[in-house]
Write an enzyme that holds these catalytic residues in place. Structure first.
Site, PDB file in Angstrom:
ATOM      1  N   ASP A   1       4.254   0.357 -18.630  1.00 43.60           N
ATOM      2  CA  ASP A   1       4.307  -1.054 -18.257  1.00 43.60           C
ATOM      3  C   ASP A   1       2.916  -1.661 -18.098  1.00 43.60           C
ATOM      4  OD1 ASP A   1       7.032  -1.806 -18.215  1.00 43.60           O
ATOM      5  OD2 ASP A   1       7.333  -0.577 -16.448  1.00 43.60           O
TER       6      ASP A   1
ATOM      7  N   HIS B   1      12.977   3.445 -23.750  1.00 49.25           N
ATOM      8  CA  HIS B   1      13.624   4.548 -23.040  1.00 49.25           C
ATOM      9  C   HIS B   1      14.373   5.518 -23.946  1.00 49.25           C
ATOM     10  CE1 HIS B   1      12.247   2.261 -19.619  1.00 49.25           C
ATOM     11  NE2 HIS B   1      12.114   3.461 -19.111  1.00 49.25           N
TER      12      HIS B   1
ATOM     13  N   GLU C   1       1.582  -0.273 -12.077  1.00 51.13           N
ATOM     14  CA  GLU C   1       2.004  -0.654 -13.426  1.00 51.13           C
ATOM     15  C   GLU C   1       1.908  -2.156 -13.638  1.00 51.13           C
ATOM     16  OE1 GLU C   1       6.027   0.746 -14.070  1.00 51.13           O
ATOM     17  OE2 GLU C   1       6.553   0.429 -11.987  1.00 51.13           O
TER      18      GLU C   1
ATOM     19  N   CYS D   1       2.095   8.709 -14.722  1.00 55.80           N
ATOM     20  CA  CYS D   1       3.399   9.142 -15.214  1.00 55.80           C
ATOM     21  C   CYS D   1       3.831   8.333 -16.435  1.00 55.80           C
ATOM     22  CB  CYS D   1       4.447   9.064 -14.110  1.00 55.80           C
ATOM     23  SG  CYS D   1       4.610   7.429 -13.408  1.00 55.80           S
TER      24      CYS D   1
END
Ligand code: PEP
Ligand code: MG
Length: 578
Positions: free
Chosen positions: A456, A190, A432, A503
């Site tokens: 993921d 992140h 995911e 995404c």
């Protein structure tokens, strides 16, 4: 001159001195002192120095980051000025005839324990954290050790750290921080994602940058290639200044496409959307010609706050995004806490495998009050734009059904209260987890859309932690297994008349884009800074040729290298560089 290699996580080139953001050594010996007055004077000097430092940090934080971020330093100043604490430290020096370091540790340790033991009082828990921070600063002053602090950076610098948490990253002042480089992490950790939305060049996963680089070393960070040059020669600095200029020119070329449609050479339109973490990011989406928000990661709303955000606070944030996007689609993902995204006030048990643990929809379905607050805020905001809602980490149809029926319940309740709610809100899921990808044909009958979360999906399919650079060679977006799963998901949605977006970071990956286009992906959602270069690439590609390319990659390639070579050849042909 030393070179270091890492993973290019956010495009750009920077040249500036290093600023080390590493844990300082605050160890000391407990010793007896005869002259206690002198020891108290040492403590007073350290307290005064700490006060000066915290005041400076507060002022900088106020200036660069705003009142909210500066508040914590106000609290630190209050602790520092509290005679209950400082008098006790002085008494301990006098009564026990020990050095100031030991007295400080004894007294602050006692207060921290006391406050921490008041478990159900979040205010006291925060005070414990404040005392810990402040006493560390006073201790550093006593020991003559410099404490690093990202908010205090006031000259151009390249931040060097073992890792950066999302909140460290948020504190970096874009005015001065030219780039950052870390030991650990991958392209989809992140901090890397945030670096892209802040448009700060970043290299992660170098394994050893904190050991190799010293404070003040001149660095060149080439975050296009994933290279760090430590104390480069003048010739290298000149070479990289040119490279930085060439990159700036390239960006200016892409910028011309800001209002252009996203169409391929043969006229096929796809949607180029952006991922955001906060309402503030929307300006970057619009500046980069984003046609939608394909992923609003709402967990940052929870992470930026000292307690659960209220329904009204959430409503305001969602409304702001929907209004600024002025009718363009906005896909809001319900909160995805867990994995590497922690929430201090939501006490989660320590887990062996947090990425496989209690996170995202698993928490929402378990803690319904929290979920309800978020759904109510979203539904209330729905009248301000084109809202779509998406659930993260769905593994089974039962989970989706449970989340969807709870959503319907909350909606009915709001309508009964007389609250206006938009019609036709699409409700979809992230794909995911491999189990959901495999059963996409079943999910497609019940959801309105899919958004593939490759960050993921890849880690779960390849069993390779997205944060762990030791296994980053297995983090393979173009592995034929991943491509096969993605193709299945897209085909399954189309068979039911639904759409599929992506995404995960793969959606903006220039090698993946031709393949995804060929597989029929409808919406590509990426860091805003990747939109224009992707639009430029699309204009050069023929969708039918890319379909043949994707089929070949899936059916004939056995390794990532083969896929990469195949795509490189096709792109070179399409862009006239063959
Ligand atoms: C993903 O997993 O691809 C995704 C977009 O979600 P996050 O990166 O927030 O886990
Ligand atoms: Mg995810």
């Amino acid at each position: 001159m030393t070179y270091l290699a890492g993973i290019a996580a956010s495009d750009g080139i920077a040249i500036a001195p290093a600023y080390l953001l590493t844990e300082p050594d605050l160890s000391f010996e407990r010793v007896a002192v005869a002259d206690t007055d002198a020891e108290v004077a040492r403590l007073d000097a350290a307290l005064a120095q700490a006060k000066e430092e915290i005041t400076a940090i507060r002022d900088l934080a106020l200036d660069a980051l705003g009142e909210h971020e500066a508040q914590v330093f106000e609290a630190h100043l209050l602790v520092l000025g509290d005679p209950e604490l400082t008098d006790q430290i002085k008494n301990t020096i006098r009564n026990e005839k020990v050095n100031a370091e030991a007295a400080l540790r004894d007294v602050s340790g006692m207060f921290i324990q006391l406050f921490k033991s008041m478990e159900d009082n979040p205010y006291m828990q925060e005070r414990a954290a404040d005392i810990k921070d402040v006493s560390e600063r006073v201790l550093a002053a006593l020991l003559g050790v410099k404490l690093p602090s990202p908010a205090t950076i006031s000259e151009e610098a390249i931040v060097i750290a073992h890792d950066l948490t999302p909140s460290d990253t948020a504190q970096l002042n874009k005015k001065y921080v030219r780039a950052f480089v870390t030991n650990i992490g991958g392209r989809t950790s992140h901090s890397a994602i945030m670096a892209r939305s802040l448009e700060i060049p970043a290299i992660v996963g170098t394994k050893e940058v904190t050991h190799v680089v010293k404070d003040g070393d001149l660095l060149i960070v080439d975050a296009l290639e994933g290279k760090v040059l430590v104390n480069p020669s003048e010739a290298e600095v000149a070479e990289y200044r040119q490279k930085a200029q060439a990159f700036a020119d390239q960006k200016a070329e892409w910028a011309k496409l800001v209002s252009a449609p996203s169409v391929t050479k043969d006229g096929k339109h796809v949607e180029l959307a952006a991922n955001i973490g906060t309402p503030k990011d929307v300006s970057g989406v619009l500046a980069n010609g984003g046609e939608a928000v394909g992923l609003y990661r709402t967990e940052f709303l929870y992470m930026d706050s000292a307690d659960f955000p209220t329904e009204d606070e959430q409503y305001e944030a969602y409304k702001a995004v929907l209004e600024s996007m002025a009718g363009k689609p906005v896909v809001v993902r319900t909160m995805d806490i867990g994995g590497d995204k922690e929430l201090p006030y939501l006490e989660l048990p320590h887990e062996m495998n947090p990425f496989l643990g209690y996170r995202a929809i698993r928490i929402s379905l378990d803690q319904r009050d929290m979920f309800k607050t978020q759904l109510r805020a979203l539904l209330r905001a729905s009248v301000h734009g084109n809202l779509r809602i998406m659930f993260p980490m769905i593994a089974t149809l039962s989970e989706f059904r449970s989340a969807k029926s709870f959503y319907e319940e909350v909606k009915a309740e709001l309508v009964a209260e007389g609250v206006a709610v938009a019609d036709g809100i699409q409700v979809g899921i992230m794909i995911e987890i491999p189990a959901a990808a495999v059963l996409a044909h079943q999910f497609a009958k019940e959801v309105d859309f899919f958004s593939i979360g490759t960050n993921d999906l890849i880690q779960y399919t390849m069993a390779a932690d997205r944060m762990n650079e030791q296994v980053s060679y297995l983090y393979q977006p173009y592995n034929p297994s991943i491509l096969t799963l993605i193709k299945h998901v897209i085909d399954a949605s189309h068979a039911e008349g639904k759409w599929t977006g992506m995404c995960g970071e793969m959606a903006g990956d220039q090698t993946a884009v031709p393949l995804l286009l060929g597989m029929g992906l409808d919406e590509f959602s990426m860091s805003a800074t990747s939109i224009l270069k992707t639009r430029s690439l699309l204009t050069k590609l023929d969708s039918q040729e890319m379909k043949a390319l994707a089929d070949k990659a899936i059916n004939e390639c056995t390794t990532v290298d083969e896929v990469e070579a195949l795509v490189a050849e096709a792109v070179a042909k399409a862009t006239g560089q063959a």
